[in-house]
Design a protein around this motif. Structure first.
Motif, PDB file in Angstrom:
ATOM      1  N   ILE A 167       0.843  -1.184   0.000  1.00 63.80           N
ATOM      2  CA  ILE A 167       0.000   0.000   0.000  1.00 63.80           C
ATOM      3  C   ILE A 167       0.882   1.238   0.000  1.00 63.80           C
ATOM      4  O   ILE A 167       1.808   1.361   0.810  1.00 63.80           O
ATOM      5  N   ARG A 217       0.008   6.129  -3.984  1.00 65.84           N
ATOM      6  CA  ARG A 217      -0.542   6.025  -5.339  1.00 65.84           C
ATOM      7  C   ARG A 217      -1.890   5.330  -5.360  1.00 65.84           C
ATOM      8  O   ARG A 217      -2.697   5.545  -6.268  1.00 65.84           O
ATOM      9  N   THR A 218      -2.148   4.502  -4.348  1.00 65.23           N
ATOM     10  CA  THR A 218      -3.424   3.785  -4.291  1.00 65.23           C
ATOM     11  C   THR A 218      -4.379   4.343  -3.248  1.00 65.23           C
ATOM     12  O   THR A 218      -5.562   4.007  -3.263  1.00 65.23           O
ATOM     13  N   THR A 219      -3.890   5.179  -2.344  1.00 61.19           N
ATOM     14  CA  THR A 219      -4.756   5.691  -1.272  1.00 61.19           C
ATOM     15  C   THR A 219      -4.927   7.198  -1.272  1.00 61.19           C
ATOM     16  O   THR A 219      -5.801   7.719  -0.582  1.00 61.19           O
ATOM     17  N   ALA A 244      -7.266   8.794  -6.120  1.00 67.42           N
ATOM     18  CA  ALA A 244      -6.941   7.406  -6.478  1.00 67.42           C
ATOM     19  C   ALA A 244      -7.860   6.408  -5.773  1.00 67.42           C
ATOM     20  O   ALA A 244      -8.086   5.306  -6.284  1.00 67.42           O
ATOM     21  N   TRP A 245      -8.395   6.775  -4.628  1.00 60.66           N
ATOM     22  CA  TRP A 245      -9.150   5.806  -3.822  1.00 60.66           C
ATOM     23  C   TRP A 245     -10.628   6.146  -3.794  1.00 60.66           C
ATOM     24  O   TRP A 245     -11.018   7.316  -3.591  1.00 60.66           O
ATOM     25  N   ILE A 301      -7.568  -3.262  -0.585  1.00 62.75           N
ATOM     26  CA  ILE A 301      -6.748  -3.007  -1.769  1.00 62.75           C
ATOM     27  C   ILE A 301      -5.360  -3.622  -1.636  1.00 62.75           C
ATOM     28  O   ILE A 301      -4.549  -3.521  -2.560  1.00 62.75           O
ATOM     29  N   TRP A 353      -7.441  -0.791   4.837  1.00 60.09           N
ATOM     30  CA  TRP A 353      -7.352  -0.316   3.457  1.00 60.09           C
ATOM     31  C   TRP A 353      -8.548  -0.816   2.618  1.00 60.09           C
ATOM     32  O   TRP A 353      -8.396  -1.379   1.532  1.00 60.09           O
ATOM     33  N   ALA A 382     -11.532  -1.341   0.199  1.00 70.27           N
ATOM     34  CA  ALA A 382     -11.834  -0.848  -1.144  1.00 70.27           C
ATOM     35  C   ALA A 382     -13.262  -1.145  -1.566  1.00 70.27           C
ATOM     36  O   ALA A 382     -13.849  -0.382  -2.342  1.00 70.27           O
TER      37      ALA A 382
END
Length: 412
Positions: free
Chosen positions: A268, A271-273, A277-278, A348, A403, A405
């Motif tokens: 994690i 870039r993903t959170t 992005a999220w 995620i 996290w 998703a």
């Protein structure tokens, strides 16, 4: 060499410690009778806490069949239930290690007795003894390795420990049924008749049997005080010298409390959170789906709950103050007003066990069950599940997914 050669363990003359005897073995056996029974019951409760019949993602134990006869819906009250049962399970298991080793030492000559079987009944007794010794060593060894986060055994810990527990406890019950009356008589006797466990040619004693029992008890007490603090928390955590989550808190501030799985381990990063992005996808009745940013979630009614995190390794945090959106309110957003259903929660994170977890309807409905956005007045840190994580009273830590998703409400 003949099997009665005193240089061989098959000879009664090989075993010469004057400590061995029926009374000494009986005292240790009665302690284990109580302790292992408590271990087995709390172990079954730990398995039930995962709601293994709810969805395959929760159950790491295939084909359990009738061994799952006792399973029930895991409750949310009291909120510290899993913290208590699993803390007791792990702490007691570690504490009993010196007692188990002393008991095995006291009866080891019987494992080398020849001939191996004098009759069918004797053969069955020897087989049960091998299952008892082997099962006990297996269960305690895999349990300690799991507590220490050393996953060196082949396959998943859950089925290995689960099936091993049933084999061990079945042999334990058979052994207890045969030996408990003898053990009780031996302990009550004023004159200690040492029977077949006594050495044929004992050496001179260097310590009394009571002294040996005090030594075993002292070793157990030492393990207790250097382990129990990890499940009690607070200042006592610093006494848990043998526990991976003992010692000081890992950092300072509102997010400075224990974790098992870091964001880096789970793959994690920002870039993903971060930013756009999220998004949280919430799916419900008739496939209705809404997508919510973190700002959208913060705009919904916020609720708070003081809950610990408690894990299968026996460690737990003290109560932390979580704030976020109730799970049942998220269910209502997608058509499940009133009594909410079960939910499948997906993270995620890119790898690792329990990347997905299922929660029962009673857990979703509890007003303390949250999709938490902050803890102790501050945004969740990446290691504690930013941008959002689940927190449910009395649930094992791995079911408090970080996290998050996607959440899918409905029958699982």
């Amino acid at each position: 060499m003949r099997h009665d050669d005193p240089r061989l363990p098959t000879s009664p003359g090989f075993w010469r410690s004057p400590l061995r005897g029926t009374w000494f073995t009986s005292v240790l056996g009665l302690v284990l009778l109580v302790g292992i029974t408590v271990l087995f019951v709390t172990g079954l409760l730990s398995y039930a806490a995962y709601n293994p019949n709810l969805a395959p993602v929760n159950d790491q134990t295939p084909d359990k069949g009738i061994l799952g006869f006792y399973l029930f819906s895991w409750p949310t009250d009291p909120y510290w239930l899993y913290r208590l049962t699993q803390g007791l399970h792990v702490t007691l298991g570690v504490t009993l290690i010196p007692v188990l080793l002393a008991k095995l030492w006291s009866v080891v000559p019987k494992l080398f007795t020849l001939p191996p079987a004098r009759s069918l009944a004797h053969a069955l007794e020897r087989i049960s003894l091998l299952l008892l010794v082997g099962g006990g060593l297996f269960e305690f060894t895999t349990g300690v390795l799991n507590v220490q986060l050393d996953y060196v055994f082949p396959g998943s810990f859950y089925p290995l420990h689960f099936y091993g527990a049933w084999v061990f406890f079945a042999a334990f019950l058979a052994h207890a049924a045969l030996k408990t009356p003898t053990a009780l008589r031996a302990v009550r006797q004023l004159r200690r008749d040492e029977g077949e466990l006594a050495p044929a040619r004992p050496d001179a004693p260097t310590v009394s049997r009571r002294g040996a029992l005090w030594f075993v008890g002292g070793a157990s007490l030492l393990l207790l005080v250097t382990t129990a603090g990890q499940s009690i928390g607070g200042a006592l955590r610093r006494t848990a010298l043998l526990a991976p989550h003992g010692g000081a808190d890992p950092g300072s501030g509102p997010n400075g409390f224990q974790i098992n799985k870091t964001a880096a381990y789970a793959g994690i990063d920002a870039r993903t959170t971060g930013g756009d992005a999220w998004r949280l996808a919430v799916t419900g009745r008739d496939g209705r789906t809404v997508r919510l940013s973190r700002a959208d979630l913060l705009a919904l009614p916020q609720h708070s709950a003081a809950l610990p995190i408690a894990c299968v390794e026996g460690w737990s945090t003290t109560d932390q103050w979580w704030r976020g959106v109730r799970l049942r309110d998220l269910a209502a957003l997608v058509g499940h007003e009133g009594d909410p259903p079960d939910v499948l929660v997906e993270s995620i994170q890119l790898h690792g066990a329990f990347r997905r977890a299922a929660l029962r309807a009673n857990q979703v409905a509890d007003p303390r069950s949250l999709l938490a956005l902050t803890v102790n007045g501050e945004d969740l840190s990446p290691d504690h599940g930013y941008p959002a994580r689940v927190i449910v009273p009395a649930a094992p830590g791995v079911l408090n997914t970080k996290w998050v998703a996607r959440m899918t409400f409905g029958d699982l």
